[in-house]
Design a protein around this motif. Structure first.
Motif, PDB file in Angstrom:
ATOM      1  N   ALA A 164      38.496  92.114  41.927  1.00 31.60           N
ATOM      2  CA  ALA A 164      39.031  92.434  40.608  1.00 31.60           C
ATOM      3  C   ALA A 164      37.964  92.184  39.569  1.00 31.60           C
ATOM      4  N   HIS A 215      41.099  95.838  35.093  1.00 28.08           N
ATOM      5  CA  HIS A 215      42.371  95.389  34.523  1.00 28.08           C
ATOM      6  C   HIS A 215      42.557  95.951  33.120  1.00 28.08           C
ATOM      7  N   SER A 259      45.075  89.146  32.822  1.00 24.37           N
ATOM      8  CA  SER A 259      44.096  89.026  33.909  1.00 24.37           C
ATOM      9  C   SER A 259      42.699  89.375  33.417  1.00 24.37           C
ATOM     10  N   ARG A 283      41.241  86.658  31.334  1.00 22.29           N
ATOM     11  CA  ARG A 283      40.859  85.483  32.126  1.00 22.29           C
ATOM     12  C   ARG A 283      39.567  85.728  32.882  1.00 22.29           C
ATOM     13  N   LEU A 284      39.349  86.971  33.285  1.00 23.17           N
ATOM     14  CA  LEU A 284      38.132  87.265  34.037  1.00 23.17           C
ATOM     15  C   LEU A 284      36.925  87.420  33.122  1.00 23.17           C
TER      16      LEU A 284
END
Lengths: 493, 760
Positions: free
Chosen positions: A224, A229, A251, A254-255
């Protein structure tokens, strides 16, 4: 690497020069490490080669590469400058400096260097691809596609060129052609976000369903990343699945925690009230938006500039009569300068525009109405000690700022005693704090909150009118147009 | 008088070589001299010195003892014997021998220095300082003495003076640079604090960019600052500026090992060892490198050699126990671990090492001995801290669940916990991850995407780690690292969270620790009545204790191989540590009872020729015919999964059963014959097989195991039918049902939380 704080001039030759064997070893180690992509590990050796009286010719270029990989773009450019001084016609060095300048935000310089690189070696596909990419960012689409295509013809299997061409085609609206390239085998590489671009391409082709499917498939079968995302989230927003979009934005954020745009959008959609990231969000949004901004705004019927002008005419009858002119005007969040245009014939003491987005300011400059344009955070500008303003305008700015208290207080300080502050907001509920981050990722403000905030900032309300600001997909946006002036005693109440 | 044109005699040449620090060259020359009687007793003495310089202490000792007798007034033999004793951790003996040397030569500076070091190590700093003063009075500029003095100054708190001593050594004695730089870093840190120490070193490097001393000092300062690449960068340039220096090579190797780059570390380590054969730490480092690369037999050889020459160091013995166990010699492995415990008087690392090899032992790997070993650790570390947690005691509020592990990525922990954590209901729980190792694979990305809070905590010591977790307000902490390398179980002693739970991640038995409140388990792992085997309270999930994420790149199971082969192929893809002699004997019996059948073993260690040869040498005695075996090494994961296409039935080892391997075999359509013991790891297979709907494949005794294997192998049609439907069966079973697991996990954690609220 921690920064050295030595007062000595950088790169002064060492007092005792090392012997040849040492230099050779340092260079060899550095080359090996750079080849393995270990930039941090190579840097101390490269730093020391700088201090050698006659360093190996490639050493400066290598150091620049390492610095660039580590984000130290200014130093990288300086190193390439030195290397070019010794080898002015090197296409490779010009390409390196082009990349370094672009990374440092100097798009014009990057373009110049890329062009020079092509001139220095017209057979180099890398130079052509680099120039093509730079031209693409300047909006010269046809030239970009031509050059990148030429690079690809010279090196048809090169995944970077194929990716760059696909991107160029996508950005110029040739979505089918872009898809054809992106769906081919052999283009996958860990450093090229092919799947994300493919989904983005579908989205730009107005196929959010396809974009979502592509992004989902990619997420299921490979690591991912934030881009995937994010694209999926945008596709879902288009498909009106805001809950789905919210989850994927979370997501994504957060990445890629350093991305303010994602953070703000994630917070907005997930119902977290926050002011962090709004600046980054606005910059990213408008930098991307800039070329089509006015077209879309006008098609949405943005009434902001007209409302501001009519308010000024109401409150200063002399303006409408032609017997009066405005003193110095400060246009906060000026964007492409539509407010400046609306007020152009009323100006008398200069017009300064402030905006976060360089691309918006480029368009504002072309209107020839602004005496000064500043790319800065408006709060920074407001804090500066400057002569007082006659009028401060902040049209549709608070929608990206959130809490208004500090801004209002700073405006009051910058206004002349009989000056005027004019601003528009999207009207929201007076519950909670009085201002809210909506799912649209814009802030709304309640009437009562504004009244309190203005009073606390020692500003008297002259008018607070309900107005329709513009249209959006989901209907009209109700707003408030507020005119305020400094309270006479100067004390807050 | 010697004729100048004639070649020097072996004895002379040998002495010259020794003086030129070339003991390897000196060795054959001195041997020849000793044999021919040339040089008399001095030949034997110098031969002993050469051997000692080469680290061949065991061979050197008798020669040195003989020399002490033959040359009674000479201090040198006593001095060397004293050094050897110090190296072998015999301080009393070392003191005696060094005193004998000093009695014969009171001004023998190296003997004074060595005696001072022994005094210091034995806890007599005053005595050490006095000896050091004596030595320095005789030889004020000897750099080793200066450094020793600097160290003593540092111990006494005079960091600034210590730093200046170190810099003096650095300026004048490049040969001592490595030790001086390391000590300088310590002294600067103590004197100036971290940031200013770095500036000081930077200034030094700026003024003298081609001295290796500054980058070396910088490297030492930066260790533990969370930027391993920066440390490596400094060491790289130090090495380039001082090539071949063993201490720098060793540091560089160590740095690479910390970064997980063992392949690059090995050649540097060997170069350092060749230059510095007497260094015990290098031997242990090499053992670690070989361990990471599955070269267990070679690891064993290195350790055996080190033990012979350096004596029974607990670290060597503990590493030896690992090497033996992972070669498949579990009984010898446990014996080595027990010896380490005995020799060291029960030092904590030896106790932990014992617990980590115990579950593999065919007889001792049961729940009761495992709990006893855990309780030994608990006694050694003492009671956990008493902490008043400020967490709001609302039993129904949203909880912050922390996960502590170095394995949050592509690793058994990842495959078995990620899906469950992703499915924890977001309205009741949020996730905070404390990563002891930064991983960048696709499972790691999914953890990051799920976590509200992510911290990379590799460099934090236990207490600071616990404080960080506490400050973050974690309510329930899941330990997913255990006593292993990917874990920091003892950090839980500082009570980072009010509720602390042991889950997957070296979860083979009770931890034995009072600070671990719950063991996350299920009714198969720990049926009613198993409570006495655990110091933790049992938190049983309704189905299984894990939720498996099948790899998306797993190929199709394919048809039953026996149908095309005409014989049954049994398989085991577990590591050799789990393959005990009792297991091998059972497999031998299975092969006897199923004519024509073959057994295929696949694991990394079997790709190492030495380890493989060692393994094969034991097969015949256990009744296994090598012609019926395929012994293969490891391969990339997708290929490993594809390799199940050639297996009809998996045979699970015991007592430590397969965990992830069972899930993978089932996903690839291959059923597993297993044997369940009473320990936690002994029941992994039972849990997964039961959860997947195949409880009938687990035997209760070795005889049953063999019977079961034979019975299942006789029904090819049944096997084929099972294979065809097994992946779907597993997919639909609770083993892979993430939403179901997430709910259950949430309820279990809620239960533990409510319990804490009620008690507090």
């Amino acid at each position: 690497m921690h920064a050295a704080l030595s007062p000595r001039p950088p790169h002064a030759p060492a007092a005792v020069p090392p012997d040849v064997a040492v230099v050779e070893r340092l260079f060899q180690r550095a080359c090996d490490l750079m080849q393995q992509g270990r930039h941090v590990e190579a840097l101390p050796a490269l730093d020391r080669l700088r201090r050698v009286p006659t360093p190996p010719p490639m050493a400066l270029g290598l150091r620049a590469e390492a610095l660039l990989a580590l984000g130290r773009t200014t130093e990288a450019v300086a190193d390439v400058d030195d290397a070019l001084a010794a080898d002015p016609g090197s296409s490779a060095l010009l390409q390196l400096r082009s990349r370094a300048r672009r990374a440092g935000g100097d798009r014009t310089g990057a373009l110049d260097d890329a062009a020079a690189a092509v001139l220095a070696d017209s057979a180099s596909p890398a130079a052509k691809a680099l120039l093509g990419t730079a031209l693409l960012e300047q909006g010269q689409h046809d030239e970009a596609v031509f050059l990148i295509g030429a690079a690809l013809r010279a090196d048809p299997a090169n995944p970077q060129y194929r990716f760059a061409l696909a991107r160029a085609l996508s950005e110029t609206g040739h979505h089918d052609a872009a898809e054809e390239i992106l769906s081919q085998h052999g283009i996958e590489r860990p450093d090229l976000p092919v799947a994300a671009l493919r989904a983005q391409n579908a989205l730009a082709a107005d196929r959010p369903d396809l974009a979502a499917a592509l992004a989902r498939e990619a997420l299921a079968s490979r690591p991912a990343d934030a881009s995937l995302h994010a694209v999926l989230a945008h596709a879902l927003m288009r498909l009106r699945d805001l809950d789905g979009a919210a989850a994927h934005l979370l997501s994504a954020s957060r990445l890629r925690p350093e991305d303010g745009y994602l953070a703000h959008l994630a917070a907005a959609l997930n119902g977290d009230t926050t002011e962090q990231g709004a600046e980054a969000y606005a910059t990213a949004l408008f930098d991307r938006y800039a070329p089509s901004f006015e077209l879309s705004l006008l098609s949405l019927g943005w009434r902001g500039p007209g409302l501001v002008r009519r308010a000024l005419e109401r409150l200063r009858p002399g303006l409408a009569a032609g017997t009066e002119r405005l003193g110095p005007v400060l246009d906060l969040g000026c964007g492409t300068g539509l407010v400046g245009v609306a007020l152009s014939d009323l100006l008398g003491g200069g017009l300064t525009g402030v905006d976060l987005s360089a691309r918006m300011l480029e368009q504002a400059a072309r209107k020839g109405v602004y005496t000064a344009l500043r790319q800065a955070n408006l709060m920074t500008v407001l804090r500066e000690a400057q002569p007082p303003c006659d009028v401060i305008v902040a049209a549709d700015v608070l929608i990206y700022l959130g809490q208004a208290d500090e801004m209002l207080a700073l405006c009051r300080r910058r206004l002349a005693p009989d000056g005027l502050l004019l601003f528009t907001v999207e009207r929201g509920a007076d519950t909670g704090m009085g201002w809210h981050l909506e799912r649209s990722a814009r802030f709304s403000h309640g009437r009562a909150y504004l009244e309190r905030a203005l009073a606390a900032a020692a500003l008297d309300v002259v008018e607070m009118r309900e107005e329709v600001l513009r249209l959006e997909d989901d209907g009209m946006i109700d707003g408030l147009l507020v005119a305020a002036r400094p309270a006479p005693s100067g004390a807050a109440h | 008088m010697q004729d100048a044109s004639a070649p020097p005699s072996p004895f002379r040449a040998g002495l010259d070589a020794l003086a030129a620090r070339a003991p390897a060259t000196a060795l054959p020359l001195l041997r020849a001299a000793a044999e021919s009687g040339e040089g008399g007793a001095y030949a034997g003495l110098n031969l002993g010195l050469a051997l000692a310089d080469l680290g061949r202490v065991e061979e050197a000792l008798p020669l040195l003892r003989d020399a002490a007798v033959a040359l009674p007034d000479l201090a040198e033999p006593w001095f060397r014997l004293g050094l050897a004793a110090a190296l072998r951790r015999e301080p009393t003996e070392a003191a005696r021998l060094l005193d004998a040397a000093l009695a014969r030569a009171p001004e023998h500076v190296p003997a004074l220095a060595a005696r001072a070091m022994v005094a210091e190590a034995d806890g007599h700093p005053g005595e050490a300082a006095a000896l050091l003063e004596r030595a320095r009075a005789i030889d004020p500029v000897e750099p080793g003495l200066l450094l020793m003095e600097a160290r003593l100054l540092l111990e006494q708190g005079d960091a600034e003076l210590a730093a200046s001593r170190c810099e003096a050594v650095l300026r004048a004695h490049p040969a001592q640079m490595a030790a001086a730089a390391k000590l300088l870093a310590r002294a600067l840190r103590a004197w100036l604090g971290e940031a200013d120490a770095l500036r000081h070193v930077d200034a030094g490097a700026e003024a003298d960019p081609f001295s290796p001393a500054w980058p070396l000092a910088a490297a030492h300062l930066q260790v533990g600052c969370g930027r391993p690449e920066t440390v490596l960068a400094h060491l790289r340039v130090a090495e380039a500026l001082a090539p071949g220096e063993p201490a720098i090579l060793a540091e560089l190797a160590h740095g690479l090992m910390r970064a997980g780059r063992e392949t690059e570390a090995e050649p540097l380590l060997r170069e350092a060892m060749a230059a510095s054969p007497g260094d015990l730490d290098l031997r242990n480092m090499l053992a670690s490198v070989l361990w990471k690369r599955y070269r267990f037999a070679e690891m064993l050889a290195v350790l055996d050699d080190a033990l012979r020459n350096f004596g029974e160091h607990p670290s060597l013995l503990s590493n030896r126990s690992l090497a033996l166990t992972y070669c498949g010699r579990q009984r010898e492995g446990l014996a080595a671990a027990e010896r380490a415990v005995a020799i060291s008087g029960g030092e904590l690392p030896t106790l932990i090492n014992r617990l980590s090899v115990l579950p593999y032992h065919p007889e001792q790997g049961g729940a009761a001995p495992l709990l006893a070993a855990g309780r030994d650790i608990a006694r050694r570390v003492g009671p956990p801290a008493r902490v008043a947690h400020g967490n709001a005691r609302d039993p129904e509020r949203r909880l912050r669940v922390g996960v502590l592990s170095g394995c949050l990525g592509v690793h058994p922990v990842g495959w078995l916990t990620l899906a469950g954590l992703e499915a924890l209901p977001a309205d009741g729980f949020e996730l905070a991850c404390y990563a002891l190792r930064t991983r960048r694979d696709w499972l790691a990305a999914r953890y990051r995407a799920r976590a509200t809070l992510w911290r990379d905590v590799a460099d934090l010591p236990d207490e600071a780690l616990a404080e960080t977790i506490r400050d973050d307000g974690v309510d329930v902490l899941l330990d997913c690292g255990g006593y292993g390398e990917g874990g920091r179980l003892l950090a839980l002693q500082h009570r980072p969270a009010p509720v602390q739970v042991k889950w997957v991640g070296v979860q083979f038995a009770s931890t034995g620790l009072d600070c671990v409140d719950w063991m996350l388990t299920d009714a198969r792992e720990t049926p009613p009545g198993f409570e006495p085997f655990y110091s933790e309270r049992l938190l049983r999930l309704p189905d299984g204790y894990v939720c498996y994420t099948p790899p998306p790149y797993a190929p199709e199971p394919g048809p039953l191989p026996a149908l095309r082969n005409g014989y049954v192929t049994f398989g085991c893809f577990n590591n050799l540590a789990k393959v005990t002699p009792v297991t091998l004997a059972a497999w031998a019996e299975v092969l006897r009872q199923v004519p024509g059948a073959r057994l295929r073993l696949r694991t990394h260690a079997l790709a190492d020729p030495a380890t493989r040869a060692d393994f094969v040498s034991r097969l015949a005695a256990l009744g296994l015919d090598p012609d019926r075996l395929d012994l293969l090494g490891g391969c990339p994961h997708a290929e490993m999964l594809a390799a199940y296409r050639d297996i009809d039935i998996a045979l699970d080892p015991f007592p430590y059963t397969g965990g992830l391997t069972v899930c993978e075999a089932l996903w690839m359509g291959v059923p597993v014959v297993a044997l369940a013991g009473d320990g936690f790891a002994a029941r992994h297979a039972l849990s997964h097989l039961g959860n997947a709907g195949l409880p009938g494949w687990v035997a209760g005794s070795v005889e049953d195991y063999v019977r079961l294997a034979r019975y299942r192998a006789s029904d090819l049609a049944g096997l084929a039918a099972l294979r065809a439907g097994l992946r779907d069966q597993v997919r639909q079973s609770p083993l892979c049902d993430a939403p179901r697991f997430g709910q259950a996990l949430g309820q279990a954690l809620r239960h533990a939380w409510r319990d804490w609220c009620a008690r507090n």
